[in-house]
Design a protein around this motif. Structure first.
Motif, PDB file in Angstrom:
ATOM      1  N   TYR A  55       8.938  -1.351  -4.790  1.00 21.76           N
ATOM      2  CA  TYR A  55       8.081  -2.499  -5.154  1.00 21.76           C
ATOM      3  C   TYR A  55       6.625  -2.237  -4.803  1.00 21.76           C
ATOM      4  CZ  TYR A  55       9.061  -3.052  -0.215  1.00 21.76           C
ATOM      5  OH  TYR A  55       9.196  -2.800   1.110  1.00 21.76           O
ATOM      6  N   HIS A 104       8.696   1.012  10.530  1.00 21.69           N
ATOM      7  CA  HIS A 104       9.749   1.079   9.510  1.00 21.69           C
ATOM      8  C   HIS A 104      11.091   1.115  10.236  1.00 21.69           C
ATOM      9  CE1 HIS A 104      12.265   2.209   6.203  1.00 21.69           C
ATOM     10  NE2 HIS A 104      11.239   2.154   5.378  1.00 21.69           N
ATOM     11  N   GLN A 162       0.515   1.886   8.087  1.00 23.87           N
ATOM     12  CA  GLN A 162       1.562   1.355   7.205  1.00 23.87           C
ATOM     13  C   GLN A 162       2.929   1.654   7.776  1.00 23.87           C
ATOM     14  OE1 GLN A 162       1.356  -0.735   5.059  1.00 23.87           O
ATOM     15  NE2 GLN A 162      -0.685  -0.649   4.187  1.00 23.87           N
TER      16      GLN A 162
HETATM   17 FE1  SF4 Z   1       4.878   0.149   1.088  1.00 22.74          FE
HETATM   18 FE2  SF4 Z   1       5.489  -0.074   3.642  1.00 22.74          FE
HETATM   19 FE3  SF4 Z   1       7.280   0.885   1.892  1.00 22.74          FE
HETATM   20 FE4  SF4 Z   1       5.147   2.329   2.567  1.00 22.74          FE
HETATM   21  S1  SF4 Z   1       6.848   1.705   3.908  1.00 22.74           S
HETATM   22  S2  SF4 Z   1       5.947   2.064   0.517  1.00 22.74           S
HETATM   23  S3  SF4 Z   1       3.610   0.736   2.784  1.00 22.74           S
HETATM   24  S4  SF4 Z   1       6.424  -1.216   1.988  1.00 22.74           S
END
Ligand code: SF4
Ligand code: SAH
Ligand code: F3S
Length: 448
Positions: free
Chosen positions: A168, A240, A206
């Motif tokens: 997305y 993450h 990120q």
């Molecule tokens: Fe987007 Fe975060 Fe996925 Fe990277 S980890 S692609 S910044 S949602």
């Protein structure tokens, strides 16, 4: 001296990048003005994460254009993620003079000079694998000096870009590949903020857990910054779930690392998570939450959730609601899926109607708001150590932050930067309100 006006949209990383732009422009002899009518150059730092963010910036661009028509010679520039994504169309469709992507800020003075010399519609969107840390010093500039003013809470970007390609998300497309800043520059930037009065430092990226410098990994960075600044609260954002492990949680046991983790889940359904390319299942996510709570019993957990992703069924959405009830996040940022051209979601069918996605979002917000309020009510009667950040915008008190990243309204005699120990007396809406007993303000640090 020519003057520029800079408006920043988007995430905290954009605030940091605006610091780079300020540094580059100051070095080229520009002065900043907070009054757009006083400026020779009008700039905006933009975000592309959702269509709404772009629409807002494009609306503002209209105002910049009117200001340009009022004074010939005024220059309008678009910077950042939307500049990277829309590139030349910002010139052809929106009549910007300069378009500069996230890796090209060093070229701004040269582009401004070219426009002044008569060439208009300049687009600089080359992507590099470099960090500003390696290119700024070559120009006699230091990225760690980028942010001149230090607030009580300061943010230090530790890595840029993302390699995850969630289907997305536009970020990897506009920000490019993951690049970590070297450890030494991060520590000195954090120290500079603290010398300027910061009491709370957030390491930003990120996906901060992907940070590396040679053989060093994020837990070591966290430990190093925390050890260098023992009287400062240290936080980090965003993690993450796939990369969160016991080593990180072990590093978080240091007394000045805040027990709060932002762990975006996005969805509670395995089929949606797989199509989003998130790299974990619901079960694995829940196991990480359990691990966090085992290591850090007081931890506060926040998340991001996205509803209406293509192929999401009513049953998938129920799984998300069910996960939210199970985890009981302290807070959640909740979004309706916004299609970003060029992302993997383009090929995923069927699309969810706006009406269904809207209804799901309202339902989710309702459930999470109740949980947020319930979690905040758990603070009633507790004595907390609060860092005062500034006056409360809505009433006569102050805004204080707990180590668990909750905002509390504080009544009493204090000033920004104070650490005060006080008791939560009531809950106003869902915001806890605490009162400082007379003469209790004390300068000390630590968890409470
Ligand atoms: Fe987007 Fe975060 Fe996925 Fe990277 S980890 S692609 S910044 S949602
Ligand atoms: N790097 C972070 C988040 C970056 S963007 C992470 O990995 O979680 C912040 C949040 O915006 C995301 O967590 C997601 O919930 C939301 N988001 C990203 N792309 C979106 C889109 N196309 N539509 C709606 N929300 C989106
Ligand atoms: Fe937006 Fe770019 Fe940040 S898309 S969220 S400004 S990295």
């Amino acid at each position: 001296m020519p003057k520029y006006y800079l408006q920043t949209y988007g995430c905290q990383m954009n605030v940091w990048e605006s610091g780079i732009v300020r540094r580059v422009l100051a070095d080229a002899g520009f002065a900043e003005t907070g009054d757009e009518r006083d400026a020779d150059v009008l700039l905006m730092m933009t975000c592309s994460v959702r269509s709404h963010a772009e629409q807002r910036a494009l609306g503002r661009l209209g105002t910049f254009r009117s200001l340009r028509s009022e004074r010939p010679g005024r220059i309008v520039g678009v910077l950042g993620c939307m500049a990277q994504r829309l590139a030349r169309s910002l010139v052809s469709d929106h009549r910007a003079d300069i378009v500069v992507g996230p890796d090209e800020y060093l070229r701004l003075p040269e582009l401004i000079a070219d426009v002044r010399a008569g060439t208009s519609g300049l687009v600089a969107t080359r992507q590099t694998s470099e960090c500003y840390d390696s290119v700024l010093p070559a120009r006699g500039l230091s990225p760690s000096e980028a942010s001149s003013r230090s607030a009580v809470s300061a943010f230090v970007t530790v890595m840029r870009g993302c390699d995850n390609f969630c289907t997305y998300c536009i970020v990897p497309h506009v920000k490019g590949r993951e690049r970590s800043r070297p450890l030494a520059g991060i520590v000195s930037e954090a120290e500079r903020h603290v010398a300027g009065g910061a009491k709370d430092i957030t390491l930003l990226g990120q996906n901060v857990l992907a940070w590396r410098d040679g053989r060093r990994r994020f837990p070591e960075l966290l430990g190093t910054v925390a050890a260098a600044l023992p009287h400062v609260r240290i936080r980090f954002l965003t993690s993450h779930p796939r990369d969160l492990d016991a080593e990180l949680l072990e590093a978080m046991r240091r007394p000045n690392v805040c027990p709060s983790i932002h762990l975006p889940v996005q969805s509670g359904s395995d089929q949606v998570l797989a199509r989003m390319n998130r790299g974990y299942t619901r079960e694995k996510y829940l196991a990480k939450i359990a691990l966090c709570r085992r290591y850090l019993p007081e931890v506060s957990l926040t998340t991001d959730i996205l509803v209406g992703f293509p192929s999401e069924t009513e049953a998938d959405f129920k799984s998300t609601l069910d996960l939210v009830e199970q985890v009981r996040f302290d807070y959640a940022y909740m979004f309706r899926f916004s299609f970003r051209p060029g992302t993997g979601a383009e090929k995923i069918e069927p699309k969810v109607s706006e009406a269904d996605a809207g209804r799901r979002l309202s339902r989710l917000i309702e459930v999470q708001n109740r949980i947020t309020a319930e979690r905040n009510r758990e603070l009633l009667g507790r004595t907390l150590m609060l860092l005062i950040e500034g006056p409360s915008p809505r009433d006569s008190g102050w805004l204080g932050r707990t180590v668990t990243n909750k905002v509390v309204i504080v009544k009493g005699d204090c000033a920004p930067g104070d650490l005060v120990r006080c008791r939560v007396e009531r809950i106003n809406g869902w915001t806890p309100v605490a009162e400082i007993p007379a003469r209790a303000a004390a300068a000390c640090s630590g968890k409470a």
